[in-house]
Design a protein around this motif. Structure first.
Motif, PDB file in Angstrom:
ATOM      1  N   ALA A 190       0.837  -1.208   0.000  1.00 27.11           N
ATOM      2  CA  ALA A 190       0.000   0.000   0.000  1.00 27.11           C
ATOM      3  C   ALA A 190       0.869   1.253   0.000  1.00 27.11           C
ATOM      4  CB  ALA A 190      -0.931  -0.003   1.215  1.00 27.11           C
ATOM      5  N   ARG A 191       1.914   1.261   0.832  1.00 30.52           N
ATOM      6  CA  ARG A 191       2.843   2.400   0.880  1.00 30.52           C
ATOM      7  C   ARG A 191       3.481   2.618  -0.486  1.00 30.52           C
ATOM      8  NH1 ARG A 191       7.563   0.699   3.971  1.00 30.52           N
ATOM      9  NH2 ARG A 191       7.931  -0.286   1.973  1.00 30.52           N
ATOM     10  N   ASP A 192       3.878   1.519  -1.139  1.00 30.39           N
ATOM     11  CA  ASP A 192       4.530   1.633  -2.439  1.00 30.39           C
ATOM     12  C   ASP A 192       3.575   2.074  -3.545  1.00 30.39           C
ATOM     13  OD1 ASP A 192       6.842   0.810  -1.183  1.00 30.39           O
ATOM     14  OD2 ASP A 192       6.679  -1.276  -1.879  1.00 30.39           O
ATOM     15  N   MET A 193       2.269   1.987  -3.283  1.00 26.20           N
ATOM     16  CA  MET A 193       1.277   2.343  -4.305  1.00 26.20           C
ATOM     17  C   MET A 193       0.628   3.701  -4.056  1.00 26.20           C
ATOM     18  SD  MET A 193      -0.554  -1.340  -4.976  1.00 26.20           S
ATOM     19  CE  MET A 193      -1.209  -0.885  -6.599  1.00 26.20           C
ATOM     20  N   LEU A 194       1.158   4.490  -3.127  1.00 24.11           N
ATOM     21  CA  LEU A 194       0.539   5.774  -2.816  1.00 24.11           C
ATOM     22  C   LEU A 194       0.477   6.712  -4.015  1.00 24.11           C
ATOM     23  CD1 LEU A 194       1.837   6.513   0.782  1.00 24.11           C
ATOM     24  CD2 LEU A 194      -0.516   6.053   0.061  1.00 24.11           C
ATOM     25  N   ASP A 195       1.335   6.532  -4.999  1.00 23.12           N
ATOM     26  CA  ASP A 195       1.293   7.401  -6.173  1.00 23.12           C
ATOM     27  C   ASP A 195       0.299   6.914  -7.230  1.00 23.12           C
ATOM     28  OD1 ASP A 195       2.878   5.186  -6.738  1.00 23.12           O
ATOM     29  OD2 ASP A 195       4.234   6.297  -8.049  1.00 23.12           O
ATOM     30  N   TYR A 196      -0.333   5.779  -7.029  1.00 22.13           N
ATOM     31  CA  TYR A 196      -1.355   5.294  -7.950  1.00 22.13           C
ATOM     32  C   TYR A 196      -2.634   6.095  -7.731  1.00 22.13           C
ATOM     33  CZ  TYR A 196       1.263   1.054  -9.220  1.00 22.13           C
ATOM     34  OH  TYR A 196       2.190   0.169  -9.696  1.00 22.13           O
ATOM     35  N   PRO A 201      -4.891  -3.047   4.303  1.00 23.15           N
ATOM     36  CA  PRO A 201      -3.977  -2.289   3.434  1.00 23.15           C
ATOM     37  C   PRO A 201      -4.696  -1.318   2.500  1.00 23.15           C
ATOM     38  CG  PRO A 201      -3.249  -4.552   3.593  1.00 23.15           C
ATOM     39  CD  PRO A 201      -4.613  -4.499   4.241  1.00 23.15           C
ATOM     40  N   PHE A 202      -5.783  -1.763   1.866  1.00 21.06           N
ATOM     41  CA  PHE A 202      -6.510  -0.863   0.968  1.00 21.06           C
ATOM     42  C   PHE A 202      -7.129   0.299   1.742  1.00 21.06           C
ATOM     43  CE2 PHE A 202     -10.481   0.560  -0.999  1.00 21.06           C
ATOM     44  CZ  PHE A 202      -9.946   1.138  -2.133  1.00 21.06           C
ATOM     45  N   ALA A 203      -7.714   0.022   2.903  1.00 20.59           N
ATOM     46  CA  ALA A 203      -8.330   1.093   3.696  1.00 20.59           C
ATOM     47  C   ALA A 203      -7.291   2.131   4.101  1.00 20.59           C
ATOM     48  CB  ALA A 203      -9.021   0.506   4.929  1.00 20.59           C
ATOM     49  N   LEU A 204      -6.111   1.694   4.517  1.00 19.49           N
ATOM     50  CA  LEU A 204      -5.066   2.648   4.891  1.00 19.49           C
ATOM     51  C   LEU A 204      -4.547   3.411   3.683  1.00 19.49           C
ATOM     52  CD1 LEU A 204      -5.349   1.213   7.601  1.00 19.49           C
ATOM     53  CD2 LEU A 204      -2.877   1.400   7.821  1.00 19.49           C
ATOM     54  N   TRP A 205      -4.441   2.751   2.527  1.00 17.48           N
ATOM     55  CA  TRP A 205      -4.045   3.440   1.291  1.00 17.48           C
ATOM     56  C   TRP A 205      -5.052   4.544   0.983  1.00 17.48           C
ATOM     57  CZ3 TRP A 205      -6.800   4.122  -3.210  1.00 17.48           C
ATOM     58  CH2 TRP A 205      -6.090   4.676  -4.297  1.00 17.48           C
ATOM     59  N   SER A 206      -6.331   4.200   1.056  1.00 19.81           N
ATOM     60  CA  SER A 206      -7.385   5.155   0.728  1.00 19.81           C
ATOM     61  C   SER A 206      -7.375   6.339   1.694  1.00 19.81           C
ATOM     62  CB  SER A 206      -8.744   4.444   0.757  1.00 19.81           C
ATOM     63  OG  SER A 206      -9.740   5.251   0.206  1.00 19.81           O
ATOM     64  N   ALA A 207      -7.214   6.067   2.978  1.00 18.64           N
ATOM     65  CA  ALA A 207      -7.162   7.151   3.966  1.00 18.64           C
ATOM     66  C   ALA A 207      -5.936   8.029   3.731  1.00 18.64           C
ATOM     67  CB  ALA A 207      -7.139   6.572   5.379  1.00 18.64           C
ATOM     68  N   ALA A 208      -4.798   7.419   3.461  1.00 15.40           N
ATOM     69  CA  ALA A 208      -3.559   8.179   3.261  1.00 15.40           C
ATOM     70  C   ALA A 208      -3.628   9.085   2.040  1.00 15.40           C
ATOM     71  CB  ALA A 208      -2.368   7.224   3.133  1.00 15.40           C
TER      72      ALA A 208
END
Length: 141
Positions: free
Chosen positions: A12-18, A41-48
């Motif tokens: 998720a961290r590595d995909m923050l630029d997606y 992981p998806f929920a944290l990506w979305s929140a971030a």
């Protein structure tokens, strides 16, 4: 310790630029398997991706489907503790008042109670909006 959730969080961290939530959900999962490693992981990506914008974070999370109420609750809980704070006023205006047995209010409660009340507001909004999201997703799928 190594875990599936930890591996997902690193992805998720590595995909923050997606920018495409659908692509990210396809890689990370979005709760279709109803397990932590398929949800968190998806929920944290979305929140971030939208820490300062509750509405964007909510709709980005909801649009991919999966375990929508869980992923949106996780995102809402994270955002409630940050600068995005509570859901938009138009959303909170559509829900009923807190029950009388709930002690205190945001004005008289301590910091812990204020965060708890924010999370409860998020959950109230999600309870009202979740059926609408499901109907919307059902029509578009």
């Amino acid at each position: 310790p190594k875990s599936a959730v930890g591996a997902g969080l690193r992805r998720a961290r590595d995909m923050l630029d997606y920018a495409d939530a659908g692509t990210v959900a396809a890689v990370l999962g979005c709760g279709r398997r109803t397990s932590a490693h398929d949800t968190v992981p998806f929920a944290l990506w979305s929140a971030a991706r939208a820490l300062g914008d509750f509405e964007t974070a909510f709709w980005t999370t909801a649009q991919v489907g999966g375990d929508v109420d869980t992923t949106c609750a996780i995102v809402g809980g994270i955002l409630a503790g940050g600068k995005a704070g509570t859901p938009p006023a138009a959303w909170t205006g559509q829900v009923e008042a807190f029950p009388e047995w709930l002690p205190g209010s945001a004005d008289e409660a301590g910091a812990r109670h204020r965060v708890t009340l924010r999370v409860l507001r998020v959950l109230r909004v999600l309870r009202v909006l979740a059926p609408r999201v499901v109907r919307c997703l059902s029509v578009t799928v």
